[in-house]
Design an enzyme around this catalytic site. Sequence first.
Site, PDB file in Angstrom:
ATOM      1  N   ILE A 281     117.315  -5.015   2.711  1.00 18.58           N
ATOM      2  CA  ILE A 281     116.483  -3.991   2.096  1.00 18.58           C
ATOM      3  C   ILE A 281     117.240  -2.675   2.097  1.00 18.58           C
ATOM      4  CG2 ILE A 281     114.299  -2.729   2.266  1.00 18.58           C
ATOM      5  CD1 ILE A 281     113.206  -5.138   3.880  1.00 18.58           C
ATOM      6  N   SER A 282     117.342  -1.999   0.941  1.00 19.09           N
ATOM      7  CA  SER A 282     117.966  -0.685   0.818  1.00 19.09           C
ATOM      8  C   SER A 282     119.423  -0.738   1.279  1.00 19.09           C
ATOM      9  CB  SER A 282     117.144   0.358   1.590  1.00 19.09           C
ATOM     10  OG  SER A 282     117.612   1.660   1.334  1.00 19.09           O
ATOM     11  N   SER A 283     119.776  -0.090   2.377  1.00 21.47           N
ATOM     12  CA  SER A 283     121.145  -0.194   2.883  1.00 21.47           C
ATOM     13  C   SER A 283     121.522  -1.655   3.092  1.00 21.47           C
ATOM     14  CB  SER A 283     121.274   0.574   4.206  1.00 21.47           C
ATOM     15  OG  SER A 283     122.578   0.461   4.733  1.00 21.47           O
TER      16      SER A 283
ATOM     17  N   HIS B  42     110.918   3.077  -3.854  1.00 22.57           N
ATOM     18  CA  HIS B  42     112.038   2.488  -3.118  1.00 22.57           C
ATOM     19  C   HIS B  42     111.575   1.472  -2.088  1.00 22.57           C
ATOM     20  CE1 HIS B  42     116.102   2.198  -1.645  1.00 22.57           C
ATOM     21  NE2 HIS B  42     115.740   2.559  -0.427  1.00 22.57           N
TER      22      HIS B  42
END
Length: 418
Positions: free
Chosen positions: A144-146, A285
């Site tokens: 997730i994300s990073s 996000h």
Amino acid sequence: MIAVLVPLLAAVTLTAPPAAARTAVPTATLTEVTDFGTNPSNLQMYLYVPAGVTAHPAVVVTVHYCTGSGPAMYNGTEWAQLADTHGFVVIYPSVTRASKCFDVSSPQALKRNGGSDPVGIKSMIDWVTRTYNADQSKIYATGISSGAMMTNVLLGDYPDVFAAGAAFSGVPFGCFATTDGSEWNSACANGTVTHTPQEWGDLARGAYPGYTGHRPRMQLWHGTEDATLRYPNFGEEIKQWTNVLGVGQTPAATDSPASGWTRTRYGSTGDQAPVEAISLQGVGHNLYSYGMASRALAFFGLDTAGPAPQPQPGACKVTATTNAWDTGLTASVTITNTGTTTINGWRLGFTLPAGQAITNGWGATYTPATGAVTATNASYDGALAPGAGVTIGYQAGHTGNSAAPAAFTLNGTACTSS
């Protein structure tokens, strides 16, 4: 000769037990593993091994977001519960640097065996492979994300290691590249870094020059209102991975598996297409929610029951009642899985009668408060075994019409209602 060999073989058997017997971790609990191998960036390794781990298990590397950790991913996603059902092992890498972000930008990270976080994660995989005799054709990455950005990096650096990946709110391999030591690339984050499919593909292939073997499949997720890693990155990821996998830019199939979702598949129409991309309309996000991991599991091919968490057509029943007063009401909604496979994570869709607005609820998260509403399971009630049910509810104001919703969908599939 036989008289000599038999005692020798017996001695070898007695003195060299399998690695798993020496180093395996406790089952059904999150455990930190130390001294797992080369680890240039001082990552921590957390491991979850289900009580019913298979003889040659698949391995899923689950990578956290900035400010997160391995234990946070263990507690905040359903990968451990899915491991309990399907017998695979979950690795949760954890960053120790101050930002708690994975290195997806340095030249070292964007090169096979170049150093930094990817090397440490590869060491974790090697440790699990040795210890549990894992199936090396069934190693997967998700984040997730990073962690989504790291998923892109891992599949570029180690295409020979991974079978597939699933990236939730990420950017293409190489998009975040910097040369000044910075962990952040504003141009990429803002969605202003664009390339042709060939250029993006060359960036990914450049991590392992000369490699011509298998390339892992990729599943991509992104919200249209992502203000952190903006939505244009989604299209750039599609360009990159369709090029890497040698499939066309035109979708082979397009559908809407849930309200507000658009899913495109490239290269084939099935659940294990070379590239699958899911766009979530109006979502920011932080798009990840319970149930999405089950869809990634289906993309990986590890869910033998099919593309969970979709129930079978007509295999759900919803009963809804209301208790009203002058300007308000409470509603009780019971969802029953009438199918033959477990639903791991659910989203119940329904439309409130005109004039009603939800003020609070229980058993689920309700968005938006009026009109077409989606109730997403809570952390404790996301699994519905065949024949099982769960009751949720909400309080709402009304302007005269206090009726219950008339129709419901579960993960995009119409339910019978009463």
